[in-house]
Design an enzyme around this catalytic site. Sequence first.
Site, PDB file in Angstrom:
ATOM      1  N   GLU A 229       0.873  -1.127  -0.039  1.00 11.12           N
ATOM      2  CA  GLU A 229       0.042   0.287  -0.040  1.00 11.12           C
ATOM      3  C   GLU A 229       0.780   1.095  -0.145  1.00 11.12           C
ATOM      4  O   GLU A 229       1.379   1.686   1.032  1.00 11.12           O
ATOM      5  CB  GLU A 229      -0.801   0.004   1.326  1.00 11.12           C
ATOM      6  CG  GLU A 229      -2.099   0.929   1.202  1.00 11.12           C
ATOM      7  CD  GLU A 229      -1.629   2.426   1.780  1.00 11.12           C
ATOM      8  OE1 GLU A 229      -1.412   3.201   0.888  1.00 11.12           O
ATOM      9  OE2 GLU A 229      -1.806   2.642   2.925  1.00 11.12           O
ATOM     10  N   CYS A 263      -1.925   9.410   2.767  1.00 10.91           N
ATOM     11  CA  CYS A 263      -1.846   8.679   1.470  1.00 10.91           C
ATOM     12  C   CYS A 263      -3.135   8.791   0.809  1.00 10.91           C
ATOM     13  O   CYS A 263      -3.145   9.153  -0.458  1.00 10.91           O
ATOM     14  CB  CYS A 263      -1.502   7.201   1.264  1.00 10.91           C
ATOM     15  SG  CYS A 263      -2.340   6.183   2.451  1.00 10.91           S
TER      16      CYS A 263
END
Length: 453
Positions: A229, A263
């Site tokens: 990720e 993010c």
Amino acid sequence: MATIETKNPYTNKSIKQYKMFSKSEVHTSLETADRAFQEWKLVSIKDRTKLLDNVAEILYQNIDTYSQLITDEMGKPISESKAEIEKCILLCDFYRKNAEDLLSDELIDTEAHESFISYDPLGVILAIMPWNYPFWQVMRFAIPTLTSGNTALLKHASNVTGCSLIIQDIFEKANYPKGCFQTLLVSHDQIETIIENDVVKAISLTGSETAGRKIAEIAGKNLKKTVLELGGNNACIVLEDANLDKYLDTMVKARMQNTGQSCIAAKRFIVVESIYEQFLNEFTAKVEALTIGDPSKKDTTIGVLARKDLADTLEEQVNKSIKKGAHVHFGNLKDQTYYQPTILTNVTPGMPVFDEETFGPVASIIKVKNKDEAYKMASNSKLGLGSMIFTKDIEDAKQHISLIEDGSFFINELVKSDPRLPFGGTKASGYGRELSREGILEFVNKKTIYINK
């Protein structure tokens, strides 16, 4: 003797020093994790899930202490630190209620007398985790991974070492067998050797694109699975029928939560020209009204960045973009770890603030002619974590879902992770999924069983 020192990014005062692991200590941790796996994998799923109540209770009883530790180590506003712990509690509740069903044998109708898929744990899983959500990022890996019967090793970011050790303590106090979850106080230089060890069966990384490529390369050489990720530069599309009165606060939060260090934050606001001026004026007013200050105070909404080098990197990205033609509409003051909430206009592809992930409170505003250009601009990214769109025409937005290649597509809501839904990215934002059914099945052997009389 190598040590790790944690510092409060707001006061710049030292919090604590920790001794890093020697080679022999790392080896002992690996052996302990493997021995624990041999026993833990035999525990019934039902009995594993019972321990999640213990984890949730410990988190609940210590929420003030854990929240303050997060704020002290990485500067998150205390109200958001508490929300992070609360989300970890919800995570425990989801898998406590659903793990047994998610991991049950799946019957398949074939010519066999009996055929099904079973889900067996892989073994010891290494997690390499970032500092921006020091509890949540770890827990969303650890809870499904342990519940599926694996054991876990954690290499956390060094600036949140206190959090990493507390998380190990939580699992031990929750009565998980010794060695089920261990924190490794190691450097990045030691990671390759750990991955190469036969005990480690797979790796989960949340971090930068650069880190993802390095870990994937090492894991690939050793034929080990990875879940990555990585970064994102999420688009927030604002169409001319967007309800600004209802959703403008959501859009500001999408960029500024965690002082912009997320993010999945909205980094690129793509706004159609018919509503551009109204959006820019109202968005700016909301940003100006944010409460900046001591992250330990409950009314603070913007704290500091976690480290000075992060603020320096953000400043460099902004300055390079300005040289390429971007305009500072608001903000852009930096002092050590503090970076003022900033709004840039006249942003175009080719600028760092368009092409790269900006990890801090900088919002790039891009004007487009119409809806078609908005979708095209949103798709213009090597990253693919998530996108959001604000519009009253839900059905039309649904028709455009396939145009965006990201891992998620949110309509009239900011991109966020939820234990009930899979989370992950595409393209340079990585691969694999965390959370929900997909997350708990990432680190299991999907074994085919075929039986004839």
